[in-house]
Design a protein around this motif. Sequence first.
Motif, short mmCIF file in Angstrom:
data_model
loop_
_atom_site.label_atom_id
_atom_site.label_comp_id
_atom_site.label_asym_id
_atom_site.label_seq_id
_atom_site.Cartn_x
_atom_site.Cartn_y
_atom_site.Cartn_z
N ALA A 125 0.85 -1.20 0.00
CA ALA A 125 0.00 0.00 0.00
C ALA A 125 0.87 1.24 0.00
O ALA A 125 2.01 1.21 0.51
CB ALA A 125 -0.92 0.01 1.22
N ARG A 126 0.34 2.32 -0.55
CA ARG A 126 1.07 3.59 -0.59
C ARG A 126 0.10 4.74 -0.43
O ARG A 126 -1.01 4.71 -0.97
CB ARG A 126 1.79 3.72 -1.94
N GLN A 127 0.54 5.77 0.30
CA GLN A 127 -0.29 6.96 0.53
C GLN A 127 0.61 8.19 0.52
O GLN A 127 1.42 8.37 1.42
CB GLN A 127 -1.01 6.85 1.88
N TRP A 139 -5.31 4.66 8.41
CA TRP A 139 -4.93 4.18 7.08
C TRP A 139 -4.11 2.91 7.17
O TRP A 139 -4.38 1.93 6.46
CB TRP A 139 -4.15 5.28 6.32
N SER A 142 -6.12 -0.13 8.08
CA SER A 142 -7.05 -0.52 7.02
C SER A 142 -6.35 -1.28 5.91
O SER A 142 -7.01 -1.95 5.10
CB SER A 142 -7.76 0.71 6.45
N GLN A 143 -5.04 -1.20 5.85
CA GLN A 143 -4.29 -1.83 4.77
C GLN A 143 -3.75 -3.22 5.11
O GLN A 143 -3.30 -3.93 4.23
CB GLN A 143 -3.11 -0.94 4.34
#
Length: 144
Positions: A125-127, A139, A142-143
Motif C-alpha cells: 500500500a502507498r499513501q 490508514w 485498514s491496509q
Amino acid sequence: MNDSLHIACPHCDAVNRVPASKLKSHPVCGKCKQALFQAQPLELTAANFQQHVTRNDIPVLVDFWAPWCGPCRMMAPAFAQAAHLLEPEMRLAKLNTEAEQALAGRFNIRSIPTLAIFRGGQEIARQPGAMDATNIVRWARSQI
C-alpha cells in the motif's frame, strides 16, 4: 502450527524469533539485549533497508521524507505518535530520500512525504501526503 515471528532488531539488525503471543511483552534482542520495540520510528538506510523490509514478519510502514520538506517535518511528530499506537503489530520506519536517493528511485517516490507499507519485502500500500497520527493509524490498519 508455528506461531513465532521473525523480528529484526532496530539496534543491531539481527533477526530474532519471537512467539506471536509475546510481542506485547517487551521482547529483547537475543544478540544485543536491547528492546525490539521502542515505540518510535526506526531510521532506515541503504545498509539496513532490506533486512528490515524483507526479514520482519510484521508489516513495515515506511515514511519516505526529506529534511528540506516542510510537510515532512510537520508530519514527523504525528508519525512518532503513530509508532506508539501501532507497535508491535507493525514496525514504523523513516527513510531520508535526500540521503538515500537510489532507494527512493527504486520505489519511484515522486512526492514526499509518502507512506508505504511493506510485507514480506513487497509493497502492499502507498499513501502520499502528510497526515496526522489518527489518520496514519487508521490508514495503516485498514491496509493490513
